[in-house]
Structure formats: structure tokens, C-alpha cells
Design an enzyme around this catalytic site. Structure first.
Site, short mmCIF file in Angstrom:
data_model
loop_
_atom_site.label_atom_id
_atom_site.label_comp_id
_atom_site.label_asym_id
_atom_site.label_seq_id
_atom_site.Cartn_x
_atom_site.Cartn_y
_atom_site.Cartn_z
N ASP A 1 0.80 -1.23 0.00
CA ASP A 1 0.00 0.00 0.00
C ASP A 1 0.83 1.27 0.00
O ASP A 1 0.32 2.35 -0.28
CB ASP A 1 -0.83 0.05 1.30
CG ASP A 1 -2.18 -0.59 1.14
OD1 ASP A 1 -2.58 -0.83 -0.01
OD2 ASP A 1 -2.82 -0.85 2.17
C1 GLC Z 1 -0.71 2.59 5.78
C2 GLC Z 1 0.00 1.38 6.31
C3 GLC Z 1 -0.32 0.17 5.49
C4 GLC Z 1 -1.81 0.07 5.34
C5 GLC Z 1 -2.41 1.35 4.80
C6 GLC Z 1 -3.91 1.22 4.63
O1 GLC Z 1 -0.25 2.90 4.53
O2 GLC Z 1 1.39 1.52 6.37
O3 GLC Z 1 0.21 -0.99 6.09
O4 GLC Z 1 -2.12 -0.98 4.49
O5 GLC Z 1 -2.08 2.41 5.65
O6 GLC Z 1 -4.68 2.14 5.27
C1 GLC Z 2 -1.76 -3.66 5.39
C2 GLC Z 2 -2.96 -3.75 4.51
C3 GLC Z 2 -2.74 -4.68 3.36
C4 GLC Z 2 -1.47 -4.35 2.67
C5 GLC Z 2 -0.30 -4.34 3.63
C6 GLC Z 2 0.98 -3.92 2.98
O1 GLC Z 2 -1.64 -4.86 6.11
O2 GLC Z 2 -4.10 -4.15 5.23
O3 GLC Z 2 -3.81 -4.58 2.46
O4 GLC Z 2 -1.28 -5.29 1.67
O5 GLC Z 2 -0.58 -3.45 4.68
O6 GLC Z 2 0.99 -2.56 2.69
#
Ligand code: GLC
Ligand code: GLC
Length: 807
Positions: A484
Site C-alpha cells: 500500500d
Molecule cells: C498505511 C500502512 C499500510 C496500510 C495502509 C492502509 O499505509 O502503512 O500498512 O495498508 O495504511 O490504510
Molecule cells: C496492510 C494492509 C494490506 C497491505 C499491507 C501492505 O496490512 O491491510 O492490504 O497489503 O498493509 O501494505
């Protein structure tokens, strides 16, 4: 150092001190009504939706973090009040344990010869928490005490509750009837649900106004009413409604008394809301209260809950020489899979329940570890997820559980999303054989008239990836892919701007090698679905397209010793030896090898070796190395984290099982198991003082080597690590894989495991499988005493089936 121990027989983790490094929580409820409950009984509960229908209040950034919750105060004259769960009183106890079990938690505290045992659970079929409190006088003399309960109501919408005070402080309303406190804020207008908190014996007082109960400038640890040993009989009008009962108790020496509290939710039809002006129709609440009136009925409900779990978990049980594997597989890993299935990433002590709803990508993956437990619920979830897909194949990134409607609240355009739908659908059919799901009519974005078979949704997922490719022919990353935080098209410079929603630079250039690997894997899966249940020619064409993508990866996605991560918006390499930082990322190595890319030309071998060299630590595999030391606009949020944290080079647990599975692809059982073990809670328990989070569940992230807290975990419970770890250990390592025509047996074992027995319920038949290592060149499999060719046990119609495997 440990703060408790596993009681495998009882399927419990026993916390032996309230002073754990962090609140260690459990989940109550399996379907609609849920409670989060810490080892001091802190937390909150809600019905269906942690944001929109929250029953009790939780204070974010509170000190201690798990204050509030289910408050019980025991007060003997002249002595300080105490709580059997330690909080809220914090009065030192002579004895304390918390037993977190499957769907229930027990708190046993003792002080001055009085033992208090509080058991909290959500019964299987009702929308309520039951709090059973037993008090026993273990002294030689009579004890006279006053018992106070207290929960604080949340005014339903948890976001509004925590910010819209100019309204909220005027609207709180309650009713008190018999021994029950009813919370009816907003019931007078558009809501037709209410909450209630009742107890099964006469009360000698109550409070519903928090300020009356607490008194000025006092906290929950020392309420005025408790101090004075007398409730105030307050009725809340606005301000802060609570529910509190006072019960006066005399206990003879050796006597025990048990009290049952019920904290519940009920909904009325809009034309049946009232029995008189402003008086709630309480029929539904009363029925639930009556049901749990007696100690026996509460006990039976708890027994039913326990049997339910025993039965559910019996779908996959292993008995090996390694108790840690057994405890994770048989109990905790499957349990966590249920919790992630239910809640996705919405409500934990790290996910606030007011931020995210049900994630598309997350829920699709959660299904992989859940589908064997309750396939019917998995089916429904897959169809719900497909209904938030758009006609071009892309999807909303999440939906709100109450409405099931997709929304853009946490961004959109994550280009890996669509492909995950293939992953969970295929897993569902492999598990159940139910191909009919492919032909279910499902709308796009809930639009009436847009319905198409699920099969068509999967096709759109594939074509979306194909239609959105960049200069090298690799898939465009969009806002981000699985990671993400790799926001290659975002270019944010304003403080506080959301990386998830800001788009100001749609380059149509930034490409993801990770999505390319995913495409190869799930295009092959889709091709198989076509060959088996659809158009064989389409399947064949699909395989060719997957093959072309594989070639593109090897040509443009290879960096010499590992797979590249991406190309940024200017076409520069990300995750390459030519970069100064972020030279190697775990995701493309693991995903490409899981997809089979590079198994023949040696790339897979090299890539995995590079991961060992650069990313593997004793606490798990880091996401990338070396971490970024400064913010880079062209890479986005990933570089916003200090080095060694979260996506910027922590041990991001979710992709550890991918890497372990990749190791099994090249037959390396010892390496696969070592990777499994490094992040496995049963193993990290010994290091609880460093690790910090609950030793019975996976966490999302563990501090990496270059940070200031190497080995420290965060974001426990709601992580895709649960599902993928279960897939890894149960299918890739222990090697029992559901396939379209039956169970495939292909273990990839570490040396330390020489034999084990698995019971696996699959399509109605209980397979009793023993696996022994006998060092033969070719595995031998006997099904009900007959040797079979190959490693597929065709799906059986009998009730049981005995399988012997000699490796
Ligand atoms: C932030 C986090 C990531 C998560 C994303 C979604 O970017 O670092 O892990 O998936 O928020 O809200
Ligand atoms: C968080 C989010 C997931 C994402 C991950 C890596 O766990 O929930 O959707 O893949 O972060 O960013």
C-alpha cells in the site's frame, strides 16, 4: 521472557500477570456481535459494524490503553475496592490470571480471601455479551460486600461519538426497568435499535450518568459511588450515559455466589418501537435476559460455544512430535483466521474500528485460511466482494460491513486488487467442489441490471491487468499494489495529505513486477477454471498469455540476482542493485517464485538465495533492504516511515509465508520451516518481552534490523499473515492441499519432522492421514490399504478414509 503459558488441553493462553508489555486481547463473537477484550477486560463491543453500531465506548490514546471495558468493582467496608480483572481499580491482587480461550475470556482475581472469577463470552445465537461473575469467600468469616458493575455507552456511531460533542452531549437517553438499564440514544428518531445491560438478581441501586457515578475529577479506578458504597440512582439526560448496577452480597465462609450480567443489542420493527410514549418496546431484550437468567443456561451457552469451536477446528488437526506446530495449527492459527475473516482490518487494538471497513484485497486473502472452516460463509463473502467490482474489472478497495456498499474512503485504484478475487474463488472451489459459484449472477458495483456470472467477474479481473500495462508490458501499479505504501503515482508534498487518496500524477508508466508475478499465478489458476468449468480454448489462450508475462518478467523484471520491484513514474528501477537504497524487496521474489517464474532458468534459485543473504533475520524476513533513510516523493508513503518500520524494511509478516511457500516450491523443507518458525507466535512466546504483542497470534509488523526496536512487534491480530501462514503450514509444509478432484498430498518437511498424523475433513469425509519419512526415492501413498498412483486422493464419498504416506 514469558508472561503466561499455553494450556493446549483447554485451548487457552493463560496470562499470569496484568503487567504485560501491551494489552493482550481476545475476540468474543463469531458472526454479528463482537467484543474486543483485553487481559484486563478492557475493550468494547459492537453489533455488525465496529464504526456504525458500537455499543460501548473506547477511548483512543487512553492511558492505560485498555481502560474502560467491563468494569466490576468489589467493595468491602473499610477496604479498597478491587477488580478481578485488575482494571479498572488497579488495586494489587493476591492472585491473578486471565485465560483467553476460543471466543471467551476468564479473569480470576483474588484479594483478602475473596476470589472473583469473571467469564465473558458472546453466546452463539444471541447479540450479547454474557459476563458471569462468581465470588467465593475462602475465609473462615462472613463477608459483606457491595458489587458494582459499570459499562459506558457509546452513542452508536463511534466516529461521531468521539468528535461531535456539541450535539452528543445533549442526546443521551436511557431507561431503567427492573434490573436492566436500557440505552436508547437516538431511538426517539431514526434508529430502531437499543442496547441493554441487565443482571439476574435484584439490585440495590443503579447509575446511568457517568458523572454522577464517578464524581468530580475522579477516574474509573475510583468512582465516588463505589467509594461511598452507594449508587446514586442517576438518570442520564445527555452528557455521558453509562450502565451500572449495585448488588449487596453477604457470603458465609466457604460460600460462592454467581451473578449473570447480559450486555446486549436489540432491534425493533419501525412500527413496533414503543409500548407507550417514549417507552421502548423491550420484548426482545427481555427474551434474551430471560434466556440467560439461570446459571445453568449461561453455563450451557458457554459449553455450546466450546463444542462449536472443537467441532470447527476438527476440520484440520495435526499430531506431530512438535507441540508448537500442533498448537498453532490446531488452535491459534485457525482461530486467528476466523477473526481476520470476520473483521478484515477493521477492529483491533491497532485498527481503531473507525478507519477501515472490509478490505477487498485483505478479505480475499483472509478467505484462503478460512474457507475450510465454514465454506458457506466463504461463498457469501466472495459474492459480496465481487459485488463491489466495477465493470472494467477494477474494484473499490473496501466496503462497510453494515451496508456492504463499496467506498473510496481509503483510496482506490490499487491494481493488484482484482486478481485476488481469483485466488479466493479458486480456493473455495478446490475446497468444496462447488463450481456453481462461478455461475452466480453478481452485479457490478451493486448496480441493478449489471449482473453477470462470477466467472465473468474473474475474466474482468484478468483483463483489467492486461489492459493496464506500461512501457515494458508489465502491469501498471496504479495507486499501489499489495504494498500500500509504494505510491509511485502520488507525489505528495503537503503535510497530512493521505497517501491513500492523493493522486496528482497518473504517470501510466509506473509498473509493478509484483503484480506481474501475481498475474502469472492467477492467470494459470483462471486458465484451469476455464479448462475445467468453462471454455477450454479460453483456458489455453490464457496459459499462453501467462507465459508471455513470464517472459516479460524475465526480460524486464530481472535485476541480475533478484527480481526488480517496480519501475517508477519516470521509468527508473525500484528494488535494484543500481539503487542506493531499497535495493531488494521480498514481495516480487516470493510472488514470482510462488507463481513458478524462474524455476527453470535458475532465476528462482538466485532470487531466493539473495533473500537469504540480504533479508532473513532471526525475527523473520525483512520487506526490503537497505531501508530508505529519507523521504522520496516519487516512492511515496514507504519512505515516510523511519528505517526498519512498517513497509520501510520491517519484518512485514504477511509476506514471510509467501517466501516460505516459495522455498517449498524448490523443495527446501528446512529453509521453509525456518522461515515459518521465525515469526510463529508459539516460538516467539519465549521472547515476549522483546516482541511485546500477544504470543498466540501473528502481528503485522516486527521491527527490522535498521530500526530502533529490532524484534518488537506491532499491529497484532488483523493481518493476512494468519491466512497465509495457515496455507503455508497446512498445505505447503505438511502438504495436504485441496485440489479440484480431491486432496493432493505433497509434504515438504524439515528434518526435525519425521512423522505426523493429520485429520482433515474435506467435502464431508474425514481423512485420517499418517505421514512417515522413510527416505524412499518416490513417495508411496496408500488409500484404505490400496496403493495409488501419483499423489491425488480422489474425493471420497465415505464418512472416513485412511491414508498412509511414506516419503
Ligand atoms: C498505511 C500502512 C499500510 C496500510 C495502509 C492502509 O499505509 O502503512 O500498512 O495498508 O495504511 O490504510
Ligand atoms: C496492510 C494492509 C494490506 C497491505 C499491507 C501492505 O496490512 O491491510 O492490504 O497489503 O498493509 O501494505
Amino acid at each position: 521472557m514469558k508472561y503466561g503459558y499455553f494450556d493446549d488441553l483447554a485451548k487457552e493462553y493463560v496470562v499470569t500477570t496484568p503487567l504485560t508489555p501491551l494489552p493482550w486481547i481476545n475476540y468474543l463473537g463469531n458472526k454479528d456481535f463482537f467484543g474486543l477484550i483485553s487481559h484486563t477486560a478492557g475493550g468494547y463491543c459492537f453489533c455488525r459494524d465496529a464504526r456504525l453500531q458500537r455499543l460501548t465506548r473506547f477511548r483512543y490514546n487512553n492511558v492505560p490503553a485498555d481502560g474502560g471495558g467491563r468494569c466490576y468493582y468489589i467493595k468491602e467496608k473499610g477496604k479498597p475496592a478491587w477488580s478481578p480483572a485488575f482494571l479498572p481499580c488497579k488495586t494489587p491482587l493476591d492472585a491473578y490470571v486471565c485465560r483467553h480461550g476460543l471466543g471467551y475470556s476468564v479473569f480470576a482475581g483474588m484479594r483478602d480471601g475473596l476470589a472473583g472469577e469473571l467469564t465473558c463470552f458472546v453466546p452463539l445465537d444471541d447479540h450479547c455479551e454474557i459476563h458471569r461473575l462468581s465470588l467465593s469467600n475462602q475465609t473462615e468469616s462472613e463477608k459483606t460486600l457491595k458489587l458494582f458493575s459499570m459499562i459506558e455507552w457509546c452513542l452508536w456511531d463511534a466516529v461521531d461519538d468521539s468528535q461531535n460533542f456539541q450535539r452528543n452531549l445533549n442526546i443521551g437517553e436511557v431507561e431503567v426497568e427492573d434490573n436492566t438499564i436500557y440505552h436508547k440514544t437516538e431511538y426517539r428518531e431514526r434508529r430502531n435499535h437499543y442496547a441493554f445491560y441487565g443482571v439476574n438478581r435484584p439490585i440495590s441501586g443503579f447509575d446511568t450518568s457517568r458523572d454522577a457515578f464517578l464524581g468530580p475529577y475522579r477516574g474509573f479506578d475510583n468512582p465516588l459511588a463505589v467509594d461511598r458504597e452507594q449508587s446514586r440512582q442517576s438518570i442520564a439526560h445527555g452528557w455521558y450515559p453509562i450502565g451500572s448496577h449495585q448488588i449487596d452480597i453477604v457470603l458465609a465462609p466457604g460460600e460462592t455466589t454467581t451473578i449473570i450480567y447480559v450486555l446486549g443489542y436489540a432491534q425493533n420493527e419501525s412500527d413496533d418501537k414503543w409500548t407507550a410514549h417514549d417507552v421502548i418496546n423491550k420484548t426482545k431484550a427481555k427474551a434474551v435476559l430471560a434466556k440467560y437468567e439461570s446459571e445453568e443456561s449461561a453455563e450451557q451457552a458457554l459449553d455450546r460455544l466450546k463444542s462449536y469451536w472443537t467441532e470447527l477446528l476438527s476440520k484440520y488437526q495435526v499430531k506431530s512430535s512438535n507441540e508448537k506446530i500442533d498448537r498453532m495449527v490446531n488452535i491459534w492459527n485457525q482461530y486467528q483466521c476466523m477473526v481476520t475473516f470476520n473483521l478484515s482490518r477493521s477492529a483491533s487494538y491497532f485498527e481503531s474500528g473507525i478507519g477501515r471497513g472490509m478490505g477487498f484485497r485483505d478479505s480475499c486473502q483472509d478467505l484462503l485460511g478460512f474457507v475450510h472452516l465454514i465454506p458457506e460463509r466463504a461463498r457469501e463473502r466472495i459474492l459480496d466482494l465481487a459485488s463491489i467490482q466495477f465493470e472494467d474489472g477494477s474494484t473499490y478497495h473496501q466496503y462497510q460491513p453494515l451496508t456492504k456498499q463499496g467506498n473510496h474512503a481509503i483510496g482506490s485504484g490499487f491494481n493488484d486488487d482484482p486478481l485476488w478475487l481469483i485466488a479466493c474463488t479458486a480456493a473455495y472451489i478446490r475446497e468444496t467442489g462447488d463450481k456453481s459459484i462461478l455461475f452466480e449472477e453478481v452485479p457490478f458495483d451493486h448496480k441493478p441490471g449489471s449482473e453477470a456470472p462470477l466467472f465473468e467477474h474473474l475474466r474482468r479481473s484478468i483483463t483489467y491487468t492486461e489492459n493496464n500495462r506500461g512501457p515494458h508490458g508489465l502491469p501498471l501499479i496504479g495507486r499501489a499494489d499489495w504494498n500500500d505504501c509504494l505510491n509511485l503515482n502520488c507525489f505528495s508534498s503537503e503535510p497530512g495529505e493521505s497517501f491513500q487518496t492523493t493522486s496528482n500524477f497518473d504517470s501510466k508508466i509506473a509498473e509493478s513486477v509484483f503484480i506481474a508475478g501475481m498475474y502469472v499465478k492467477y492467470a494459470a489458476e483462471y486458465a484451469e477454471l476455464c479448462e475445467r468449468f468453462g471454455d477450454a480454448a479460453e483456458g489455453k489462450a490464457m496459459r499462453q498469455r501467462a507465459h508471455s508475462m513470464e517472459k516479460i518478467i524475465c526480460e524486464h523484471g530481472w535485476d541480475g540476482a533478484w527480481f526488480l520491484r517496480a519501475y517508477d513514474a519516470f521509468g527508473n528501477r525500484v528494488g535494484s542493485q543500481t539503487c542506493t537504497e531499497g535495493q531488494i524487496y521480498i514481495e516480487p521474489q516470493a510472488m514470482c517464485v510462488m507463481a513458478g517464474v524462474g524455476l527453470e532458468n535458475g532465476f528462482a534459485e538466485k532470487a531466493l538465495n539473495s533473500v537469504h543473504e540480504k533479508l532473513v533475520t532471526d525475527f523473520g524476513v525483512e520487506l526490503l533492504a537497505p531501508p530508505y533513510t529519507a523521504y522520496r516523493q516519487e516512492l511515496g508513503e514507504i519512505t515516510s516511515y523511519p528505517p526498519g518500520y512498517k513497509e520501510n524494511g520491517s519484518i512485514f509478516c504477511h509476506n514471510n509465508p509467501w517466501f516460505s511457500i516459495a522455498e517449498t516450491k524448490r523443495g527446501r523443507g528446512n529453509e521453509a520451516f525456518a522461515i515459518y518458525r521465525n515469526i510463529c507466535p508459539a516460538y516467539t512466546e519465549e521472547k515476549s518481552d522483546i516482541h511485546g504483542t500477544e504470543p498466540y497470534v501473528y502481528s503485522q509488523t516486527i521491527g527490522g534490523r535498521s530500526g530502533h526496536s529490532f524484534g518488537e512487534a506491532k499491529n497484532s491480530w488483523l493481518t493476512g499473515t494468519a491466512a497465509w501462514s495457515f496455507v503455508n503450514i497446512s498445505q505447503a509444509i505438511l502438504g495436504i492441499m485441496p485440489d479440484y478432484d480431491g486432496l493432493r498430498i505433497a509434504p515438504c518437511l524439515p528434518d526435525e519432522l519425521s512423522s505426523y498424523r493429520v485429520e482433515r475433513v474435506y467435502r464431508g469425509c474425514r481423512y485420517r492421514i499418517t505421514v512417515e519419512r522413510t527416505n524412499r526415492s518416490k513417495p508411496e501413498i496408500e488409500v484404505n490399504g490400496n496403493l495409488i498412483e501419483g499423489n491425488l486422493i480422489p474425493a471420497q464419498t465415505s464418512a472416513t478414509c485412511d491414508v498412509r504416506v511414506r516419503l
